[in-house]
Design an enzyme around this catalytic site. Structure first.
Site, PDB file in Angstrom:
ATOM      1  N   THR A 133       0.803  -1.220   0.000  1.00  0.00           N
ATOM      2  CA  THR A 133       0.000   0.000   0.000  1.00  0.00           C
ATOM      3  C   THR A 133       0.840   1.276   0.000  1.00  0.00           C
ATOM      4  O   THR A 133       1.947   1.308   0.559  1.00  0.00           O
ATOM      5  CB  THR A 133      -0.905   0.008   1.254  1.00  0.00           C
ATOM      6  OG1 THR A 133      -1.402   1.338   1.480  1.00  0.00           O
ATOM      7  CG2 THR A 133      -0.168  -0.424   2.509  1.00  0.00           C
ATOM      8  N   GLU A 135       0.265   3.585   1.863  1.00  0.00           N
ATOM      9  CA  GLU A 135       0.403   3.996   3.280  1.00  0.00           C
ATOM     10  C   GLU A 135       1.818   3.722   3.793  1.00  0.00           C
ATOM     11  O   GLU A 135       2.239   4.295   4.799  1.00  0.00           O
ATOM     12  CB  GLU A 135      -0.618   3.260   4.151  1.00  0.00           C
ATOM     13  CG  GLU A 135      -2.036   3.782   4.028  1.00  0.00           C
ATOM     14  CD  GLU A 135      -2.189   5.205   4.547  1.00  0.00           C
ATOM     15  OE1 GLU A 135      -1.995   5.436   5.742  1.00  0.00           O
ATOM     16  OE2 GLU A 135      -2.516   6.088   3.739  1.00  0.00           O
ATOM     17  N   TYR A 157      -1.595   0.093  10.992  1.00  0.00           N
ATOM     18  CA  TYR A 157      -1.885  -0.585   9.716  1.00  0.00           C
ATOM     19  C   TYR A 157      -0.653  -0.555   8.812  1.00  0.00           C
ATOM     20  O   TYR A 157      -0.217  -1.585   8.283  1.00  0.00           O
ATOM     21  CB  TYR A 157      -3.067   0.115   9.035  1.00  0.00           C
ATOM     22  CG  TYR A 157      -3.267  -0.265   7.583  1.00  0.00           C
ATOM     23  CD1 TYR A 157      -3.875  -1.462   7.222  1.00  0.00           C
ATOM     24  CD2 TYR A 157      -2.846   0.589   6.550  1.00  0.00           C
ATOM     25  CE1 TYR A 157      -4.059  -1.809   5.885  1.00  0.00           C
ATOM     26  CE2 TYR A 157      -3.025   0.257   5.215  1.00  0.00           C
ATOM     27  CZ  TYR A 157      -3.628  -0.943   4.887  1.00  0.00           C
ATOM     28  OH  TYR A 157      -3.802  -1.276   3.571  1.00  0.00           O
ATOM     29  N   LYS A 161       1.723  -3.587   7.446  1.00  0.00           N
ATOM     30  CA  LYS A 161       1.905  -3.818   6.007  1.00  0.00           C
ATOM     31  C   LYS A 161       3.385  -3.719   5.613  1.00  0.00           C
ATOM     32  O   LYS A 161       3.813  -4.310   4.633  1.00  0.00           O
ATOM     33  CB  LYS A 161       1.068  -2.814   5.208  1.00  0.00           C
ATOM     34  CG  LYS A 161      -0.436  -3.121   5.206  1.00  0.00           C
ATOM     35  CD  LYS A 161      -0.780  -4.243   4.234  1.00  0.00           C
ATOM     36  CE  LYS A 161      -2.275  -4.403   4.047  1.00  0.00           C
ATOM     37  NZ  LYS A 161      -2.619  -5.455   3.076  1.00  0.00           N
TER      38      LYS A 161
HETATM   39  P1  NDP Z   1     -11.638  -4.470   2.129  1.00  0.00           P
HETATM   40  O1  NDP Z   1     -11.584  -3.932   3.488  1.00  0.00           O
HETATM   41  O2  NDP Z   1     -12.784  -4.123   1.227  1.00  0.00           O
HETATM   42  O3  NDP Z   1     -11.566  -6.075   2.179  1.00  0.00           O
HETATM   43  C1  NDP Z   1     -10.733  -6.737   3.094  1.00  0.00           C
HETATM   44  C2  NDP Z   1     -11.028  -8.221   3.007  1.00  0.00           C
HETATM   45  O4  NDP Z   1     -10.205  -8.898   3.967  1.00  0.00           O
HETATM   46  C3  NDP Z   1     -12.471  -8.612   3.333  1.00  0.00           C
HETATM   47  O5  NDP Z   1     -12.826  -9.707   2.513  1.00  0.00           O
HETATM   48  C4  NDP Z   1     -12.379  -9.040   4.789  1.00  0.00           C
HETATM   49  O6  NDP Z   1     -13.399  -9.941   5.171  1.00  0.00           O
HETATM   50  C5  NDP Z   1     -11.037  -9.762   4.754  1.00  0.00           C
HETATM   51  N1  NDP Z   1     -10.423  -9.937   6.059  1.00  0.00           N
HETATM   52  C6  NDP Z   1     -10.188  -9.012   7.014  1.00  0.00           C
HETATM   53  N2  NDP Z   1      -9.560  -9.564   8.057  1.00  0.00           N
HETATM   54  C7  NDP Z   1      -9.404 -10.884   7.765  1.00  0.00           C
HETATM   55  C8  NDP Z   1      -8.837 -11.980   8.451  1.00  0.00           C
HETATM   56  N3  NDP Z   1      -8.305 -11.851   9.658  1.00  0.00           N
HETATM   57  N4  NDP Z   1      -8.843 -13.189   7.853  1.00  0.00           N
HETATM   58  C9  NDP Z   1      -9.395 -13.354   6.618  1.00  0.00           C
HETATM   59  N5  NDP Z   1      -9.955 -12.347   5.925  1.00  0.00           N
HETATM   60  C10 NDP Z   1      -9.953 -11.120   6.496  1.00  0.00           C
HETATM   61  O7  NDP Z   1     -10.254  -4.073   1.407  1.00  0.00           O
HETATM   62  P2  NDP Z   1      -9.945  -3.754  -0.134  1.00  0.00           P
HETATM   63  O8  NDP Z   1     -10.600  -4.754  -0.983  1.00  0.00           O
HETATM   64  O9  NDP Z   1     -10.146  -2.304  -0.376  1.00  0.00           O
HETATM   65  O10 NDP Z   1      -8.354  -3.957  -0.157  1.00  0.00           O
HETATM   66  C11 NDP Z   1      -7.773  -5.228  -0.431  1.00  0.00           C
HETATM   67  C12 NDP Z   1      -6.371  -5.271   0.122  1.00  0.00           C
HETATM   68  O11 NDP Z   1      -5.584  -4.248  -0.472  1.00  0.00           O
HETATM   69  C13 NDP Z   1      -6.254  -5.038   1.630  1.00  0.00           C
HETATM   70  O12 NDP Z   1      -5.189  -5.830   2.094  1.00  0.00           O
HETATM   71  C14 NDP Z   1      -5.908  -3.565   1.748  1.00  0.00           C
HETATM   72  O13 NDP Z   1      -5.203  -3.324   2.948  1.00  0.00           O
HETATM   73  C15 NDP Z   1      -5.038  -3.395   0.528  1.00  0.00           C
HETATM   74  N6  NDP Z   1      -5.026  -2.087  -0.082  1.00  0.00           N
HETATM   75  C16 NDP Z   1      -6.196  -1.455  -0.411  1.00  0.00           C
HETATM   76  C17 NDP Z   1      -6.180  -0.246  -1.059  1.00  0.00           C
HETATM   77  C18 NDP Z   1      -7.442   0.468  -1.426  1.00  0.00           C
HETATM   78  O14 NDP Z   1      -7.363   1.670  -1.715  1.00  0.00           O
HETATM   79  N7  NDP Z   1      -8.586  -0.204  -1.465  1.00  0.00           N
HETATM   80  C19 NDP Z   1      -4.895   0.393  -1.417  1.00  0.00           C
HETATM   81  C20 NDP Z   1      -3.719  -0.376  -1.051  1.00  0.00           C
HETATM   82  C21 NDP Z   1      -3.796  -1.564  -0.414  1.00  0.00           C
HETATM   83  P3  NDP Z   1     -14.860  -9.421   5.648  1.00  0.00           P
HETATM   84  O15 NDP Z   1     -15.602  -9.110   4.365  1.00  0.00           O
HETATM   85  O16 NDP Z   1     -15.385 -10.583   6.382  1.00  0.00           O
HETATM   86  O17 NDP Z   1     -14.632  -8.202   6.483  1.00  0.00           O
HETATM   87  P1  GDR Z   2      -6.850   5.757   3.645  1.00  0.00           P
HETATM   88  O1  GDR Z   2      -8.370   5.905   3.198  1.00  0.00           O
HETATM   89  O2  GDR Z   2      -6.637   6.064   5.072  1.00  0.00           O
HETATM   90  O3  GDR Z   2      -6.050   6.557   2.644  1.00  0.00           O
HETATM   91  O4  GDR Z   2      -6.608   4.197   3.465  1.00  0.00           O
HETATM   92  P2  GDR Z   2      -9.601   6.686   3.843  1.00  0.00           P
HETATM   93  O5  GDR Z   2     -10.605   6.799   2.760  1.00  0.00           O
HETATM   94  O6  GDR Z   2     -10.023   6.085   5.138  1.00  0.00           O
HETATM   95  O7  GDR Z   2      -8.977   8.138   4.168  1.00  0.00           O
HETATM   96  C1  GDR Z   2      -8.449   8.969   3.146  1.00  0.00           C
HETATM   97  C2  GDR Z   2      -8.163  10.350   3.717  1.00  0.00           C
HETATM   98  O8  GDR Z   2      -9.403  10.991   4.013  1.00  0.00           O
HETATM   99  C3  GDR Z   2      -9.311  11.596   5.289  1.00  0.00           C
HETATM  100  N1  GDR Z   2     -10.654  11.743   5.870  1.00  0.00           N
HETATM  101  C4  GDR Z   2     -11.456  10.736   6.265  1.00  0.00           C
HETATM  102  N2  GDR Z   2     -11.309   9.389   6.202  1.00  0.00           N
HETATM  103  C5  GDR Z   2     -12.341   8.613   6.650  1.00  0.00           C
HETATM  104  N3  GDR Z   2     -12.245   7.282   6.556  1.00  0.00           N
HETATM  105  N4  GDR Z   2     -13.477   9.160   7.203  1.00  0.00           N
HETATM  106  C6  GDR Z   2     -13.653  10.504   7.297  1.00  0.00           C
HETATM  107  O9  GDR Z   2     -14.673  10.980   7.788  1.00  0.00           O
HETATM  108  C7  GDR Z   2     -12.605  11.339   6.792  1.00  0.00           C
HETATM  109  N5  GDR Z   2     -12.446  12.680   6.700  1.00  0.00           N
HETATM  110  C8  GDR Z   2     -11.263  12.908   6.134  1.00  0.00           C
HETATM  111  C9  GDR Z   2      -8.402  10.663   6.088  1.00  0.00           C
HETATM  112  O10 GDR Z   2      -7.884  11.332   7.225  1.00  0.00           O
HETATM  113  C10 GDR Z   2      -7.363  10.318   5.031  1.00  0.00           C
HETATM  114  O11 GDR Z   2      -6.366  11.303   4.973  1.00  0.00           O
HETATM  115  C11 GDR Z   2      -7.112   3.504   2.319  1.00  0.00           C
HETATM  116  C12 GDR Z   2      -7.380   2.044   2.750  1.00  0.00           C
HETATM  117  O12 GDR Z   2      -8.036   1.400   1.695  1.00  0.00           O
HETATM  118  C13 GDR Z   2      -6.084   1.326   3.055  1.00  0.00           C
HETATM  119  O13 GDR Z   2      -6.341  -0.056   3.262  1.00  0.00           O
HETATM  120  C14 GDR Z   2      -5.137   1.487   1.864  1.00  0.00           C
HETATM  121  O14 GDR Z   2      -3.906   0.859   2.147  1.00  0.00           O
HETATM  122  C15 GDR Z   2      -4.923   2.956   1.546  1.00  0.00           C
HETATM  123  O15 GDR Z   2      -6.182   3.544   1.260  1.00  0.00           O
HETATM  124  C16 GDR Z   2      -4.025   3.162   0.339  1.00  0.00           C
END
Ligand code: NDP
Ligand code: GDR
Length: 362
Positions: A133, A135, A157, A161
């Site tokens: 990520t 992050e 987090y 990672k």
């Molecule tokens: P989501 O939060 O939508 O999905 C996470 C998934 O992981 C869900 O299926 C959840 O299950 C499952 N999960 C959580 N904890 C466990 C566990 N202990 N054992 C087994 N399964 C588990 O994430 P995204 O699809 O957005 O992201 C996918 C991956 O990419 C994650 O690892 C995230 O950290 C990473 N990532 C995401 C980014 C983004 O912008 N979306 C950017 C960079 C990295 P359940 O549905 O039951 O909660």
């Molecule tokens: P992020 O995503 O932390 O980048 O992680 P998120 O959408 O939670 O926050 C993005 C930015 O928005 C600001 N923010 C808020 N965020 C949330 N959730 N709720 C609020 O009300 C709010 N107001 C402002 C946050 O402070 C932050 O700066 C996501 C996840 O998908 C991670 O798993 C992944 O690794 C990274 O993106 C890349």
């Protein structure tokens, strides 16, 4: 020969898009889902195949990244050609509350899977994708960020990672595994979890438009992110595992926007134009048509340590994988706003028919 993929986190946003992509390419797809007291497979229910009726190409297994013996058993049963490790406690703010659990699932969970491959003698056969990520860059050390930019994690987090990132590199170097990190910047879609900022915004503004919600409370409106579409990003994951050699790649659009801009664009799309006033904790947005305040700042959403600004440089992925994002920021916001307006209209139909609607808000 049909390829077999195992996806952890199959019930999440990326798991759903990746399953669709791989099934479309003829793969047999196995996914790990967690046992929950309510159904949690909504994002992949359309892919479900009744095991009594056909030969299944989409199979779900109960499991958890915190349970090593369970992972070993599933990997042994499936004998996957490719593993996509997408499962994680993925919410940055929640990781400050559940730091130990986040480390267990996101850091040690990755180690458990890598070890399962070694224990089963699959380290030369199974290719491994790790969901790393942006992050990791946290308090950024260079702009834009690429594969050479030093990491500086700013949350439990991101620190978890970071461990997973380096274990993936280490298993590649130590055991010759085809193990790659995708350093993915934020990617969103109508399937995004409702508590991430983009989906929180589009869902709330759509409900405000139809009168089901009064106000949207947000934290840091100045945060800058490089936002792309999840469908484009899962294609990059797949491409990484088709390369002759494993490697690490930044996946991003190379463009940056603020949370405030996201709100403005979503409101414009929903025909809910806004005017902004005030600064810091006093900042507000009013609807131009009614004058009502619909967006306010709530410090509850500030993070103990914030990642202020992320901007990726995807040049390596463009060069080596031939990967390009297809969806622009404006198209992404429009797709999400339209989908949430549809959902709000369905809610309106239910309410008009006298049904009570339970619609939790953050
Ligand atoms: P989501 O939060 O939508 O999905 C996470 C998934 O992981 C869900 O299926 C959840 O299950 C499952 N999960 C959580 N904890 C466990 C566990 N202990 N054992 C087994 N399964 C588990 O994430 P995204 O699809 O957005 O992201 C996918 C991956 O990419 C994650 O690892 C995230 O950290 C990473 N990532 C995401 C980014 C983004 O912008 N979306 C950017 C960079 C990295 P359940 O549905 O039951 O909660
Ligand atoms: P992020 O995503 O932390 O980048 O992680 P998120 O959408 O939670 O926050 C993005 C930015 O928005 C600001 N923010 C808020 N965020 C949330 N959730 N709720 C609020 O009300 C709010 N107001 C402002 C946050 O402070 C932050 O700066 C996501 C996840 O998908 C991670 O798993 C992944 O690794 C990274 O993106 C890349």
């Amino acid at each position: 020969m049909t390829k077999r993929a195992l996806i952890t986190g199959v019930t999440g946003q990326d798991g759903a898009y990746l399953s669709e992509l791989l099934l479309g390419q003829g793969y047999e797809v196995h996914g790990i889902k967690r046992r929950a007291s309510l159904f949690n497979t909504e994002r992949v229910d359309h892919l479900y195949q009744d095991p009594h009726e056909s030969e299944q190409r989409f199979v779900l297994h109960y499991g958890d990244l915190t349970d090593a013996t369970n992972l070993i058993r599933i990997v042994q049963e499936v004998q996957p050609d490719e593993i996509y490790n997408l499962a994680a406690q993925s919410h940055v703010q929640v990781s400050f509350e559940t730091a130990e659990y986040t480390a267990n699932s996101d850091a040690l969970g990755t180690l458990r899977l890598l070890e399962a491959l070694r224990i089963l003698g699959l380290e030369q056969r199974t290719r491994f994708y790790q969901a790393s990520t942006s992050e990791l860059y946290g308090k950024v050390q260079a702009v834009p960020q690429d594969e050479t930019t030093p990491f500086y994690p700013r949350s439990p987090y991101a620190a978890a990672k970071l461990y997973a990132y380096w274990m993936t590199v280490n298993y590649r170097e130590a055991y010759g595994m085809h193990a790659s990190n995708g350093i993915l910047f934020n990617h969103e879609s109508p399937l995004r979890g409702e508590t991430f900022v983009t989906r929180k915004i589009t869902r709330a503004l759509a409900r405000i438009k139809l009168g089901f919600q009064q106000r949207l409370y947000l934290g840091n409106l100045d945060a800058l992110r490089d936002w792309g579409h999840a469908r484009d990003y899962v294609a990059a994951m797949h491409l990484m595992l088709q390369q002759d050699s494993p490697d690490d790649f930044v996946i991003a659009t190379g463009k940056q926007h603020s949370v405030r801009e996201f709100v403005q664009l979503a409101a414009d799309r929903l025909d809910l134009p806004l005017s902004w006033s005030g600064q810091g904790l006093e900042e507000q947005a009013r609807r131009d048509d009614t004058g009502e305040v619909v967006v306010s700042v709530d410090p509850r959403y500030f993070r103990p340590t914030e990642v202020e600004s992320l901007l990726g440089n995807p040049a390596k992925a463009q060069r080596q994988l031939g990967w390009q994002p297809q969806v622009s920021f404006a198209e992404l916001v429009a797709e999400m706003a339209d989908a949430d307006l549809d959902a709000a209209q369905r809610e309106a139909t239910l309410r008009a028919s006298g049904y009570a609607v339970n619609a939790p808000q953050e």
